[in-house]
Design a protein around this motif. Structure first.
Motif, short mmCIF file in Angstrom:
data_model
loop_
_atom_site.label_atom_id
_atom_site.label_comp_id
_atom_site.label_asym_id
_atom_site.label_seq_id
_atom_site.Cartn_x
_atom_site.Cartn_y
_atom_site.Cartn_z
N VAL A 98 0.84 -1.20 0.00
CA VAL A 98 0.00 0.00 0.00
C VAL A 98 0.88 1.25 0.00
CG1 VAL A 98 -1.65 1.34 1.35
CG2 VAL A 98 -1.98 -1.12 1.10
N ALA A 99 1.96 1.22 0.77
CA ALA A 99 2.88 2.36 0.83
C ALA A 99 3.53 2.63 -0.52
CB ALA A 99 3.95 2.10 1.89
N GLN A 100 3.66 1.57 -1.35
CA GLN A 100 4.24 1.72 -2.69
C GLN A 100 3.19 2.16 -3.71
OE1 GLN A 100 7.48 1.25 -3.98
NE2 GLN A 100 8.10 1.30 -1.83
N GLY A 101 1.92 2.24 -3.27
CA GLY A 101 0.84 2.62 -4.18
C GLY A 101 0.21 1.44 -4.88
N THR A 102 0.37 0.24 -4.33
CA THR A 102 -0.18 -0.98 -4.92
C THR A 102 -1.16 -1.62 -3.95
OG1 THR A 102 1.86 -1.37 -6.16
CG2 THR A 102 0.36 -3.24 -5.91
N SER A 103 -2.46 -1.48 -4.24
CA SER A 103 -3.49 -2.08 -3.40
C SER A 103 -4.39 -2.92 -4.30
CB SER A 103 -4.31 -1.00 -2.69
OG SER A 103 -5.32 -1.58 -1.89
N ILE A 104 -4.11 -4.22 -4.35
CA ILE A 104 -4.85 -5.14 -5.22
C ILE A 104 -5.30 -6.34 -4.38
CG2 ILE A 104 -3.95 -4.57 -7.51
CD1 ILE A 104 -1.59 -6.39 -6.98
N MET A 224 4.17 6.26 7.17
CA MET A 224 4.26 6.06 5.73
C MET A 224 2.89 6.12 5.08
SD MET A 224 6.90 2.85 5.74
CE MET A 224 6.86 2.67 3.97
N ASN A 225 1.83 5.99 5.88
CA ASN A 225 0.48 5.91 5.31
C ASN A 225 -0.51 6.56 6.28
OD1 ASN A 225 -1.64 5.15 3.60
ND2 ASN A 225 -1.97 3.23 4.71
N PRO A 226 -0.53 7.91 6.35
CA PRO A 226 -1.43 8.60 7.28
C PRO A 226 -2.88 8.22 7.03
CG PRO A 226 0.18 10.10 6.33
CD PRO A 226 0.29 8.83 5.56
N ILE A 227 -3.64 8.02 8.12
CA ILE A 227 -5.01 7.55 8.03
C ILE A 227 -5.97 8.57 8.63
CG2 ILE A 227 -6.61 5.69 8.63
CD1 ILE A 227 -4.36 4.77 6.83
N SER A 228 -7.02 8.94 7.87
CA SER A 228 -8.04 9.83 8.40
C SER A 228 -9.01 9.03 9.26
CB SER A 228 -8.79 10.52 7.26
OG SER A 228 -9.58 9.57 6.55
#
Length: 409
Positions: A98-104, A224-228
């Protein structure tokens, strides 16, 4: 056909078309798709049967700590932590992707099912022959279709949750899975939980409560992946849905591996899971696949995820035989601790002073869970009969020890 085992018990079975008659152990001989059955015992000259009954085996070692002092307890305790490390590692790889921009979510687990199918279905074909495998599909295929569907959805929603939540929050899915497992096992498998088992589960949950409290105090979240907050709620709901599917699949798998060979169950899970997962990936991951980042790191993360998840799938059925789906899930609760240990290096998280306390609390709960249990522990399944005659005499089963008292596992 009737043969004799090494202790004189008559074993009735049907050999697979591809196997030599009488050359396979009791667990493996299932071409007509029927479990081997003990049909009698022989006398050893003193009037006592050579094959031990389950009651006699449990009476050989008494006391409230009979199981805790046994070799099997050490095995299930260590195995549980190996599985916890496996699931924590796959969760870490999911966060890194996910941090790399890959969410599959669907495609990510596809290769796991492919690998399981190649290894275990290949071995099933070797043991049963193609005709025997086809008979398996026709007779029991529907059971494995349901199992694989639940498993695929559990993986899908768990991985999907990582788009919206942190690795620490996602680890909490194990809590709801425990609730599902206990309820389903009680209602459908007639499992009756001892007071110490309930106490052990509650102590483990208390340990998770300490972890949640520490996360709330520190505001744990991967930088690495801030969450709202809105996404956090959405991610938690996906995690809960994944946990519900996992709970259902765990109980179903525990039931199936108690009656069938491990390679058959894992092979069928891989075969049908590959189909379910492939279809789901084509429908839901098409857009995500096109926009995903593809580089060497992503390839490495996917490879690591696949290999570790395949190891997890190979070891989990042994835990279901030796213990239960409930103990399997509370063992995974220590994954929260291991997750932070990994997160310290990977995600630059910090270990709060409450984490070691939580870990000790959970391990203590695992110990309490088996206090008062007899020497066979949870390996003796209530749905398999008094002497486990309805089950398979495979590795990790109580029936194996009934038929072969000298069996190590």
């Amino acid at each position: 056909m009737e043969t004799r085992n090494e202790k004189g018990a008559a074993i009735e079975h049907y050999a697979p078309a591809s196997a030599e008659q009488g050359s396979l152990p009791a667990e493996e001989v299932t071409a007509a798709h029927g479990s081997p059955k003990i049909t009698g015992t022989e006398d050893n000259g003193s009037g006592e049967p050579i094959v031990t009954t389950a009651d006699e085996l449990e009476a050989s070692q008494t006391g409230r700590f009979a199981y805790v002092k046994s070799q099997d307890f050490v095995i299930v305790l260590v195995l549980g932590q190996v599985l916890a490390l496996c699931i924590t590692s796959t969760n870490t790889f999911s966060s890194l992707l996910v941090a790399q921009g890959t969410s599959i979510p669907a495609f990510q687990t596809f290769f796991n099912y492919v690998l399981l199918n190649i290894v275990y279905t290949g071995f099933t074909l070797y043991r049963y022959g193609f005709k025997g495998w086809c008979r398996l599909i026709l007779k029991d295929g529907w059971k494995y279709i349901i199992l694989s569907f639940l498993d695929v959805q559990g993986n899908y929603f768990t991985v999907l949750a990582y788009r919206y939540t942190t690795i620490l929050s996602a680890q909490l899915i194990n809590f709801f899975a425990i609730v599902m497992v206990v309820i389903i096992s009680f209602l459908f498998l007639h499992v009756r939980y001892h007071i110490t088992q309930i106490a052990g589960i509650l102590i483990c949950i208390g340990g998770v409560g300490i972890l949640i409290a520490s996360d709330h105090i520190t505001g744990a979240s991967s930088p690495m992946n801030p969450i709202s907050k809105g996404d956090q709620v959405k991610g938690d709901l996906f995690a809960l849905l994944g946990a519900a599917c996992y709970g259902l699949s765990n109980v179903t798998e525990e039931f199936l591996v108690s009656k069938r060979p491990l390679y058959e169950v894992i092979g069928q899970l891989g075969f049908w899971g590959m189909i379910w997962n492939g279809a789901q990936a084509g429908i839901f991951d098409k857009k995500s696949f096109q926009t995903a980042t593809w580089n060497g790191k992503v390839g490495g993360y996917l490879t690591g995820y696949t290999l570790i998840l395949a190891l997890f799938y190979s070891l989990a059925p042994l835990m279901f035989r030796l213990a239960s789906a409930a103990f399997f899930n509370i063992s995974l609760l220590t994954g929260n601790f291991w997750g932070v240990c990994i997160g310290v290096k990977v995600f630059h998280l910090h270990i709060h002073w409450m984490y070691p306390i939580a870990f000790v609390c959970i391990v203590g709960g695992l110990l309490v869970y088996f206090v008062g249990r007899k020497v066979l522990g949870e390996a003796r399944k209530p749905w398999l009969g008094k002497n486990q005659e309805k089950g398979v005499a495979g590795v990790g089963t109580a029936r194996r020890k009934v038929v072969r008292r000298d069996a190590v596992v």
